[in-house]
Design a protein around this motif. Structure first.
Motif, PDB file in Angstrom:
ATOM      1  N   VAL A  14       0.820  -1.177   0.042  1.00 30.68           N
ATOM      2  CA  VAL A  14      -0.085   0.170  -0.141  1.00 30.68           C
ATOM      3  C   VAL A  14       0.977   1.298  -0.077  1.00 30.68           C
ATOM      4  O   VAL A  14       1.907   1.308   0.808  1.00 30.68           O
ATOM      5  CB  VAL A  14      -0.898  -0.029   1.289  1.00 30.68           C
ATOM      6  N   SER A  15       0.609   2.251  -0.824  1.00 31.90           N
ATOM      7  CA  SER A  15       1.220   3.574  -0.749  1.00 31.90           C
ATOM      8  C   SER A  15       0.271   4.788  -0.946  1.00 31.90           C
ATOM      9  O   SER A  15      -0.878   4.667  -1.348  1.00 31.90           O
ATOM     10  CB  SER A  15       2.376   3.344  -1.880  1.00 31.90           C
ATOM     11  N   TYR A  16       1.069   5.967  -0.504  1.00 32.68           N
ATOM     12  CA  TYR A  16       0.210   7.201  -0.453  1.00 32.68           C
ATOM     13  C   TYR A  16       1.172   8.294  -0.935  1.00 32.68           C
ATOM     14  O   TYR A  16       2.293   8.152  -0.525  1.00 32.68           O
ATOM     15  CB  TYR A  16      -0.155   7.491   0.768  1.00 32.68           C
ATOM     16  N   THR A  17       0.869   9.043  -1.933  1.00 30.09           N
ATOM     17  CA  THR A  17       1.628  10.073  -2.410  1.00 30.09           C
ATOM     18  C   THR A  17       0.867  11.276  -2.403  1.00 30.09           C
ATOM     19  O   THR A  17      -0.307  11.581  -2.597  1.00 30.09           O
ATOM     20  CB  THR A  17       1.888   9.868  -4.174  1.00 30.09           C
ATOM     21  N   ASP A  18       1.675  12.614  -2.052  1.00 33.47           N
ATOM     22  CA  ASP A  18       1.298  13.729  -1.876  1.00 33.47           C
ATOM     23  C   ASP A  18       2.073  14.531  -2.628  1.00 33.47           C
ATOM     24  O   ASP A  18       3.350  14.838  -2.298  1.00 33.47           O
ATOM     25  CB  ASP A  18       0.993  14.284  -0.714  1.00 33.47           C
ATOM     26  N   ALA A  19       1.723  15.454  -3.567  1.00 28.78           N
ATOM     27  CA  ALA A  19       2.756  16.207  -4.444  1.00 28.78           C
ATOM     28  C   ALA A  19       2.205  17.569  -4.602  1.00 28.78           C
ATOM     29  O   ALA A  19       0.924  17.836  -5.008  1.00 28.78           O
ATOM     30  CB  ALA A  19       3.022  15.577  -5.706  1.00 28.78           C
ATOM     31  N   ASP A  20       2.806  18.663  -4.550  1.00 27.95           N
ATOM     32  CA  ASP A  20       2.429  20.165  -5.070  1.00 27.95           C
ATOM     33  C   ASP A  20       3.451  20.576  -6.037  1.00 27.95           C
ATOM     34  O   ASP A  20       4.773  20.291  -5.789  1.00 27.95           O
ATOM     35  CB  ASP A  20       2.406  20.870  -3.710  1.00 27.95           C
ATOM     36  N   SER A  21       3.096  21.365  -6.984  1.00 28.31           N
ATOM     37  CA  SER A  21       3.785  22.067  -7.923  1.00 28.31           C
ATOM     38  C   SER A  21       3.523  23.234  -8.319  1.00 28.31           C
ATOM     39  O   SER A  21       2.382  23.460  -8.630  1.00 28.31           O
ATOM     40  CB  SER A  21       3.872  20.972  -9.195  1.00 28.31           C
ATOM     41  N   THR A  22       4.125  24.175  -8.104  1.00 27.87           N
ATOM     42  CA  THR A  22       3.862  25.496  -8.363  1.00 27.87           C
ATOM     43  C   THR A  22       4.573  26.092  -9.520  1.00 27.87           C
ATOM     44  O   THR A  22       5.504  25.957  -9.794  1.00 27.87           O
ATOM     45  CB  THR A  22       4.162  26.575  -7.001  1.00 27.87           C
ATOM     46  N   TYR A  23       3.726  26.634 -10.524  1.00 31.92           N
ATOM     47  CA  TYR A  23       3.958  27.446 -11.750  1.00 31.92           C
ATOM     48  C   TYR A  23       4.299  28.932 -11.503  1.00 31.92           C
ATOM     49  O   TYR A  23       3.154  29.366 -11.025  1.00 31.92           O
ATOM     50  CB  TYR A  23       2.975  26.906 -12.953  1.00 31.92           C
ATOM     51  N   ASP A  37       0.823  32.966  -9.323  1.00 29.48           N
ATOM     52  CA  ASP A  37       1.175  31.712  -9.412  1.00 29.48           C
ATOM     53  C   ASP A  37       0.403  30.690  -9.180  1.00 29.48           C
ATOM     54  O   ASP A  37      -0.917  31.105  -8.632  1.00 29.48           O
ATOM     55  CB  ASP A  37       2.479  31.608  -8.525  1.00 29.48           C
ATOM     56  N   VAL A  38       0.033  29.600 -10.010  1.00 27.03           N
ATOM     57  CA  VAL A  38      -0.741  28.451  -9.915  1.00 27.03           C
ATOM     58  C   VAL A  38      -0.295  27.263  -9.512  1.00 27.03           C
ATOM     59  O   VAL A  38       0.794  26.793 -10.022  1.00 27.03           O
ATOM     60  CB  VAL A  38      -1.277  28.152 -11.307  1.00 27.03           C
ATOM     61  N   THR A  39      -0.606  26.816  -8.109  1.00 24.94           N
ATOM     62  CA  THR A  39      -0.429  25.403  -7.757  1.00 24.94           C
ATOM     63  C   THR A  39      -1.041  24.251  -8.107  1.00 24.94           C
ATOM     64  O   THR A  39      -2.454  24.378  -7.853  1.00 24.94           O
ATOM     65  CB  THR A  39      -0.272  25.501  -5.823  1.00 24.94           C
ATOM     66  N   GLN A  40      -0.629  23.157  -8.650  1.00 22.91           N
ATOM     67  CA  GLN A  40      -1.183  22.022  -8.880  1.00 22.91           C
ATOM     68  C   GLN A  40      -1.002  20.887  -7.812  1.00 22.91           C
ATOM     69  O   GLN A  40       0.144  20.841  -7.059  1.00 22.91           O
ATOM     70  CB  GLN A  40      -0.657  21.374 -10.161  1.00 22.91           C
ATOM     71  N   SER A  41      -1.861  20.400  -7.140  1.00 22.47           N
ATOM     72  CA  SER A  41      -1.759  19.586  -6.112  1.00 22.47           C
ATOM     73  C   SER A  41      -2.250  17.983  -6.485  1.00 22.47           C
ATOM     74  O   SER A  41      -3.334  18.044  -7.260  1.00 22.47           O
ATOM     75  CB  SER A  41      -2.771  20.046  -5.033  1.00 22.47           C
TER      76      SER A  41
END
Length: 86
Positions: A14-23, A37-41
């Motif tokens: 089992v795994s969990y991922t959390d990612a944020d990327s800001t353009y 700026d826009v953050t994709q989560s």
């Protein structure tokens, strides 16, 4: 971004991922135009089972601001895959 993975036993993980990327869109200071700026989560959970030639895996992922577009709605994806080897 971070991910956590746990092998329950030899067959299940089992795994969990959390990612944020800001353009960081470059603002046009000369014309006085300020661009936000826009953050994709992304959040995702995965589970996999394998035994011999059989494997079953599934995941569910949720993305806000896909493609770094603040006008885009949230997307949700769920996938289940079954593999057999002979």
């Amino acid at each position: 971004q971070y991910s956590i993975s746990f092998n329950v036993n030899d067959n299940v993980s089992v795994s969990y991922t959390d990612a944020d990327s800001t353009y960081d869109d470059q603002s046009n200071v000369a014309s006085g135009t300020e661009i936000v700026d826009v953050t994709q989560s992304q959040d995702a959970i995965q589970i996999a089972y394998s035994m011999g030639g059989l494997s079953i895996s599934a995941y569910q992922m949720s993305t806000t601001n896909p493609g770094h577009d603040s006008n885009a709605g949230e997307t949700n994806v769920t996938e289940i895959a079954v593999g057999l080897a002979f």
